[in-house]
Design an enzyme around this catalytic site. Structure first.
Site, PDB file in Angstrom:
ATOM      1  N   THR A  27      41.575 -19.410  42.844  1.00  0.00           N
ATOM      2  CA  THR A  27      42.247 -20.421  43.659  1.00  0.00           C
ATOM      3  C   THR A  27      41.406 -20.642  44.915  1.00  0.00           C
ATOM      4  OG1 THR A  27      43.536 -18.854  44.986  1.00  0.00           O
ATOM      5  CG2 THR A  27      44.495 -19.545  42.892  1.00  0.00           C
ATOM      6  N   ALA A  59      42.100 -14.961  45.539  1.00  0.00           N
ATOM      7  CA  ALA A  59      42.874 -15.608  46.612  1.00  0.00           C
ATOM      8  C   ALA A  59      41.993 -15.599  47.851  1.00  0.00           C
ATOM      9  CB  ALA A  59      44.168 -14.842  46.852  1.00  0.00           C
ATOM     10  N   VAL A  85      39.706 -10.757  46.555  1.00  0.00           N
ATOM     11  CA  VAL A  85      39.682 -11.514  47.809  1.00  0.00           C
ATOM     12  C   VAL A  85      38.456 -12.412  47.829  1.00  0.00           C
ATOM     13  CG1 VAL A  85      39.688 -11.369  50.319  1.00  0.00           C
ATOM     14  CG2 VAL A  85      40.884  -9.630  48.963  1.00  0.00           C
ATOM     15  N   LYS A  86      38.720 -13.708  47.985  1.00  0.00           N
ATOM     16  CA  LYS A  86      37.623 -14.670  48.020  1.00  0.00           C
ATOM     17  C   LYS A  86      37.152 -14.818  49.461  1.00  0.00           C
ATOM     18  CE  LYS A  86      37.039 -18.637  44.973  1.00  0.00           C
ATOM     19  NZ  LYS A  86      37.574 -19.949  44.654  1.00  0.00           N
ATOM     20  N   VAL A  87      35.870 -14.601  49.660  1.00  0.00           N
ATOM     21  CA  VAL A  87      35.305 -14.598  51.011  1.00  0.00           C
ATOM     22  C   VAL A  87      34.087 -15.527  51.015  1.00  0.00           C
ATOM     23  CG1 VAL A  87      34.168 -13.119  52.735  1.00  0.00           C
ATOM     24  CG2 VAL A  87      36.075 -12.204  51.384  1.00  0.00           C
TER      25      VAL A  87
END
Ligand code: G3P
Length: 226
Positions: A27, A59, A85-87
């Site tokens: 997402t 996310a 965790v999207k960074v």
């Protein structure tokens, strides 16, 4: 190659999961906004997605400083065991990735466009690296060439000492706009393609399949009436 769905739409995720090939979901803030998502419901929504798929669910943190990204990342990772965790690929993102990876939290480095960005992400401890294909094409550059370079460069080295849990990094071909992007990403050796639902549907269909089905149905009618 594994397939992730690039969406925040629960119906699309449930439908794709029923087809048997869905290995995860990615997402981003745009995709969440597209379904009319509200900030107050964001964490619940990620939890709902995680309940629909067994695989990794990315996310994104939209924070701009390392401390805020780490804070967001810890909260997101606590929502479900399959949260990634999207960074974003930037200095603060790298620094946050180093901290999160050391805590055993899986990071997907997003907005990654070049080999140097990908190698830095790998060294910082990212579990997934997402080179964007379509957005390179949007600026008249060859996104597939760039993806191929990232796949080759990451494959040239052993980064397992950097990742949380010593796992192999997986390259996610992102910003996929067509079934041909998926074909080429597979030929280039990308581990995963994250695809919008409309592309997933196009991946299934072919006019010759439709034509073949039509003639089988017609001929079967002849058999029934014989
Ligand atoms: O999830 C990140 C990426 O796949 C976004 O794609 O189509 O907005 O460039 P796009």
């Amino acid at each position: 190659m594994k397939f992730f769905l690039d969406t925040a739409d629960l119906d699309e995720i449930a439908e794709a999961a029923s087809w048997g090939a869905l290995a995860g979901v990615t997402t981003n803030p745009t995709l969440y906004a597209r379904i009319g998502g509200r900030l107050a419901d964001f964490h619940n929504h990620i939890t709902r997605i995680c309940a629909l798929v067994e695989g990794p669910v990315s996310a994104e943190s939209v924070a701009m400083t390392r401390d805020e990204i780490v804070r967001d990342g810890r909260v997101l990772a606590a929502l479900a065991p399959n949260v990634v965790v999207k960074v974003p690929a930037m200095v603060e993102g790298l620094a946050a990735t180093k901290v999160l990876a050391a805590e055993g939290i899986a990071v997907n480095m997003t907005l990654c466009f070049t080999v140097p960005q990908a190698i830095l992400a790998a060294r910082a401890g990212a579990r997934y690296i997402s080179p964007f294909v379509g957005r390179f094409d949007d600026i008249s550059e060859d996104g597939l060439d760039q993806l191929g370079d990232v796949v080759t460069a990451i494959g040239n080295y052993d980064f397992t000492e950097s990742t949380a849990g010593g796992e192999q990094i997986e390259v996610i071909a992102a910003s996929i706009r067509s079934a041909n992007h998926v074909t080429q990403a597979a030929l280039l050796g990308a581990d995963i393609a994250t695809v919008p639902f409309d592309v997933l549907k196009k991946m299934v269909s072919h006019p010759l399949t439709d034509r073949g089905l039509e003639s089988f149905v017609k001929d079967w009618e002849k058999v029934q009436n014989a």
